[in-house]
Design an enzyme around this catalytic site. Structure first.
Site, PDB file in Angstrom:
ATOM      1  CG  ASP A   1     -44.505 -51.881  10.138  1.00  0.00           C
ATOM      2  OD1 ASP A   1     -44.934 -51.408  11.200  1.00  0.00           O
ATOM      3  OD2 ASP A   1     -44.441 -53.103   9.919  1.00  0.00           O
ATOM      4  CD  GLU A   2     -49.353 -50.751  12.598  1.00  0.00           C
ATOM      5  OE1 GLU A   2     -50.587 -50.743  12.454  1.00  0.00           O
ATOM      6  OE2 GLU A   2     -48.787 -51.243  13.590  1.00  0.00           O
TER       7      GLU A   2
END
Length: 272
Positions: A70-71
């Site tokens: 998620d980054e």
């Protein structure tokens, strides 16, 4: 056993003030917050949203480097002529995440990856922070040294013994002394604390060989005695060896980390 294996994958802003942290064992989290509500993860949905977010990023650049699910780091150097300043692009991505996906995100804007990561963590859950050469010392140096990417718990504890508690302390610490203390990694951290990171963002689809290969396991019960330790380490070593073969790589050093029942870590490493 389920309690033993379970860790906190994400803690919301209601649970965090109780001391509940990502990576903490579920039983520990319950000790700190007895009325904790635990929801099971939905990995499929997590991956789906990560992919949809990436599709938004790809509208602005093809230089996207994942950091976990998620980054991501985005290099928008070549995109400003078409889309506007880096802050304009960041705000537009943030708005699209809200309206198209229904989620918020925190974004860090900087001239290098390490500082951008600090910016994304600086203010949450829904903020965009621009760290420039002008405001770097003001924003970054007061932060705890453990907030700097790649400063692990062991390194932070070692530096604390020498009075290094903030990123600013690290930036002012003698670089040669840091090299003697932590090796090449220490010198690299000194650069990061001074905003010096030249690592490029890997373009989409580019294969980047792993810098390390590891494996871990939470066993069903505590391991006791040499035979049990050897069996456990042997199993993990076999998994690591298989991954090394898959990447066509050999290792130059081995590290072992053990977590005891009180959640304390003991680590040892040796060059081959």
């Amino acid at each position: 056993q389920e309690e033993r294996h379970g860790i906190v994958l994400a803690a919301n802003y209601i649970a965090k003030p109780y001391g509940v942290k990502t990576g903490m064992a579920v039983w520990q989290a319950r000790q700190r917050c007895p009325h904790l509500v635990i929801l099971p993860p939905d990995m499929g949905e997590y991956i789906r949203f990560s992919q949809m977010a990436r599709e938004i990023y790809e509208d602005y650049t093809d230089q996207i480097e994942p950091f976990g699910l998620d980054e991501n780091w985005l290099d928008v150097t070549g995109s400003v002529g078409m889309f506007g300043s880096p802050m304009t692009i960041a705000r537009e991505i943030s708005d699209r995440m809200k309206f198209e996906l229904g989620i918020t995100c925190s974004i860090g804007v900087a001239d290098n990856k390490i500082t951008a990561k600090l910016g994304s963590d600086y203010k949450k859950p829904d903020a965009t922070t621009w760290i420039t050469r002008e405001n770097f010392q003001q924003l970054v140096w007061p932060l705890p040294v453990g907030d700097l990417l790649y400063v692990g718990r062991a390194a932070a504890e070692t530096m604390k013994k020498f009075g290094v508690r903030t990123i600013g302390d690290l930036a002012h610490f003698n670089r040669e002394s840091l090299f003697r203390l932590l090796g090449r990694h220490g010198a690299q951290l000194h650069d990061y604390a001074n905003g010096l990171d030249r690592a490029p963002v890997a373009p989409a689809g580019q294969y980047t060989p792993p810098k390390s290969v590891g494996s871990g396991n939470t066993f069903a019960r505590n391991l006791t005695g040499r035979e049990e330790f050897q069996a456990g380490v042997g199993m993990l070593a076999g998994q690591v060896a298989a991954r090394l073969r898959r990447h066509g790589m050999k290792c130059t050093g081995v590290a072992l980390q053990i977590r005891d029942p009180d959640f304390r870590d003991l680590s040892r490493q040796k060059r081959l």
